[in-house]
Design a protein around this motif. Structure first.
Motif, mmCIF file in Angstrom:
data_model
loop_
_atom_site.group_PDB
_atom_site.id
_atom_site.type_symbol
_atom_site.label_atom_id
_atom_site.label_comp_id
_atom_site.label_asym_id
_atom_site.label_seq_id
_atom_site.Cartn_x
_atom_site.Cartn_y
_atom_site.Cartn_z
ATOM 1 N N VAL A 1 -82.088 60.342 99.497
ATOM 2 C CA VAL A 1 -81.135 59.737 100.428
ATOM 3 C C VAL A 1 -81.243 58.219 100.342
ATOM 4 O O VAL A 1 -82.340 57.664 100.264
ATOM 5 C CB VAL A 1 -81.419 60.176 101.884
ATOM 6 C CG1 VAL A 1 -80.468 59.468 102.859
ATOM 7 C CG2 VAL A 1 -81.284 61.690 102.032
ATOM 8 N N PRO B 1 -79.631 49.281 108.796
ATOM 9 C CA PRO B 1 -79.716 50.034 107.531
ATOM 10 C C PRO B 1 -80.864 49.591 106.643
ATOM 11 O O PRO B 1 -81.399 50.390 105.876
ATOM 12 C CB PRO B 1 -78.357 49.780 106.875
ATOM 13 C CG PRO B 1 -77.818 48.543 107.522
ATOM 14 C CD PRO B 1 -78.373 48.531 108.913
ATOM 15 N N VAL C 1 -79.144 54.611 102.140
ATOM 16 C CA VAL C 1 -78.195 54.168 103.158
ATOM 17 C C VAL C 1 -77.569 52.858 102.700
ATOM 18 O O VAL C 1 -78.282 51.957 102.220
ATOM 19 C CB VAL C 1 -78.900 53.994 104.520
ATOM 20 C CG1 VAL C 1 -77.948 53.425 105.560
ATOM 21 C CG2 VAL C 1 -79.439 55.343 104.993
ATOM 22 N N PRO D 1 -79.406 64.769 111.141
ATOM 23 C CA PRO D 1 -78.200 63.947 111.248
ATOM 24 C C PRO D 1 -77.175 64.554 112.203
ATOM 25 O O PRO D 1 -77.387 65.639 112.783
ATOM 26 C CB PRO D 1 -77.670 63.941 109.815
ATOM 27 C CG PRO D 1 -78.060 65.287 109.296
ATOM 28 C CD PRO D 1 -79.353 65.669 109.980
ATOM 29 N N PHE E 1 -78.554 54.625 111.929
ATOM 30 C CA PHE E 1 -78.573 54.111 110.569
ATOM 31 C C PHE E 1 -77.708 52.859 110.448
ATOM 32 O O PHE E 1 -78.031 51.946 109.688
ATOM 33 C CB PHE E 1 -78.083 55.189 109.592
ATOM 34 C CG PHE E 1 -79.119 56.238 109.271
ATOM 35 C CD1 PHE E 1 -80.247 56.411 110.059
ATOM 36 C CD2 PHE E 1 -78.954 57.073 108.174
ATOM 37 C CE1 PHE E 1 -81.197 57.383 109.761
ATOM 38 C CE2 PHE E 1 -79.895 58.048 107.868
ATOM 39 C CZ PHE E 1 -81.014 58.201 108.658
ATOM 40 N N SER F 1 -74.851 57.159 105.127
ATOM 41 C CA SER F 1 -75.979 57.873 104.522
ATOM 42 C C SER F 1 -75.457 58.705 103.356
ATOM 43 O O SER F 1 -74.491 59.449 103.492
ATOM 44 C CB SER F 1 -76.667 58.763 105.560
ATOM 45 O OG SER F 1 -75.720 59.502 106.311
ATOM 46 N N GLY G 1 -78.002 59.441 110.645
ATOM 47 C CA GLY G 1 -77.185 59.754 109.493
ATOM 48 C C GLY G 1 -76.046 60.711 109.795
ATOM 49 O O GLY G 1 -76.008 61.370 110.844
ATOM 50 N N VAL H 1 -83.859 51.655 107.619
ATOM 51 C CA VAL H 1 -83.776 53.052 107.183
ATOM 52 C C VAL H 1 -84.230 53.177 105.731
ATOM 53 O O VAL H 1 -85.031 54.062 105.387
ATOM 54 C CB VAL H 1 -82.336 53.608 107.317
ATOM 55 C CG1 VAL H 1 -82.333 55.101 107.009
ATOM 56 C CG2 VAL H 1 -81.783 53.359 108.699
ATOM 57 N N ASN H 2 -83.758 52.291 104.883
ATOM 58 C CA ASN H 2 -84.117 52.379 103.467
ATOM 59 C C ASN H 2 -85.599 52.130 103.239
ATOM 60 O O ASN H 2 -86.208 52.748 102.355
ATOM 61 C CB ASN H 2 -83.260 51.414 102.648
ATOM 62 C CG ASN H 2 -81.860 51.958 102.396
ATOM 63 O OD1 ASN H 2 -81.661 53.167 102.314
ATOM 64 N ND2 ASN H 2 -80.887 51.068 102.289
#
Length: 314
Positions: A260, A172, A262, A189, A168, A274, A152, A175-176
């Motif tokens: 957070v 992506p 992404v 990050p 990320f 991010s 991030g 990541v989520n």
């Protein structure tokens, strides 16, 4: 014994620096290594892990696990030989003489069951393999003590696009998934890691003690890349070592906690961005899950700690 860490990584130069750091640090015990695509292919990541383990005489019983070869997006991954070298270790070409021949991803389940609530997962590469664990074993993943994720870029420039950091950006979707289901997450990050600069002077000093072996050729290669891109830099950042440091020395960082997400649209300039939700009234209304984010690094503390661990001298 140190903090028990299962490390997910795409073993390029800064991942290797992190491995060396972990090996020389009594506060960290690596109990498993998951090799993923990212900086390099998965095959190269595996070869690099075995090369480092052999060179530094890691215990033979540390499992090396084959992680993801491609992202959940279904795309073919992009590798970065211009940053990390042809095989991920700068000028070093490791022999491809390891003996992993079968998929052994389920070994991650055995490690989690073995260490239960004391296991820390540190993810310093793409998040595909970690996301798969949540898809397959969501209840089991609740037994992880904490997660540390290198990835991030919050309101600072990315290193792949204007807004996106490489881990990320590369997957992506993954990541989520991780940020939706994981608890006790700390994100490290670029805001913090790009300040973890190791200068050529530091490298030469560490090299003079002889404990870190290949650090100098790796970091010389890495620094040359960074300085070609930005001649004003004093050295190169060790993103992944900084993430491992955060597991044992949180006082070295300045944290804030926010929900957070992404951007997972694959096309367009925002991919992989991010985004932290900083509107507290929205968070209270939605009951959104928050994650701890490192926004800064105390460089003087980092400097002294890194030199102490890598040389073995205070």
């Amino acid at each position: 014994m140190g903090k028990k860490v299962l490390l997910f990584g795409d073993i390029g130069i800064d991942d290797t620096v992190a491995l060396i750091y972990a090996w020389l640090n009594q506060e960290i015990e690596i109990v498993g290594l998951v090799a993923d695509y990212g900086n390099v292919s998965r095959d190269d990541a595996v070869a690099n892990i075995y090369y480092v383990m052999k060179l530094f005489d890691f215990p033979q019983d540390i499992p090396v696990i084959l992680g993801a070869e491609v992202p959940l997006t279904g795309e073919q991954p992009t590798f970065y030989p211009e940053i990390h070298g042809e095989r991920g270790l700068g000028p070093i070409i490791p022999a491809n003489d390891h003996d992993i021949q079968i998929e052994n991803f389920l070994e991650i389940v055995n490690i989690i069951k073995r260490y239960q609530d004391e296991l820390v997962i540190v993810n310093i590469g793409r998040l595909t393999s970690l996301a798969i664990m949540f898809i397959l074993y969501n209840d089991l993943m609740k037994h992880i003590k904490e997660y540390y994720i290198m990835g991030g870029a919050f309101w600072v420039p990315g290193n792949v696009t204007t807004v996106a950091e490489a881990n990320f950006h590369g997957d992506p979707f993954a990541v989520n998934i991780v940020l939706t289901y994981a608890n006790n997450v700390t994100i490290i990050p670029l805001n913090a890691t790009q300040k973890a600069i190791v200068t050529p002077g530091m490298v030469n000093y560490i090299d003079s003690f002889g404990k870190a072996k290949i650090l100098k050729p790796l970091m010389d290669y890495y620094t040359n890349f960074y300085r070609e891109r930005d001649p004003s830099l004093l050295g190169s950042p060790v993103h992944d070592a900084a993430t491992l440091i955060a597991t044992i020395h949180p006082e070295m960082f300045i944290f804030e906690s926010y929900p957070v997400m992404v951007v997972d649209k694959l096309e367009g300039p925002a991919r992989g961005q991010s985004i932290a939700e900083t509107r507290h009234y929205e968070n209270e209304k939605n009951g959104a899950k928050v994650h701890r984010i490192a926004f800064d690094l105390h460089y003087e503390q980092f400097f002294h700690h890194f030199l102490t661990v890598m040389t073995g001298h205070h």
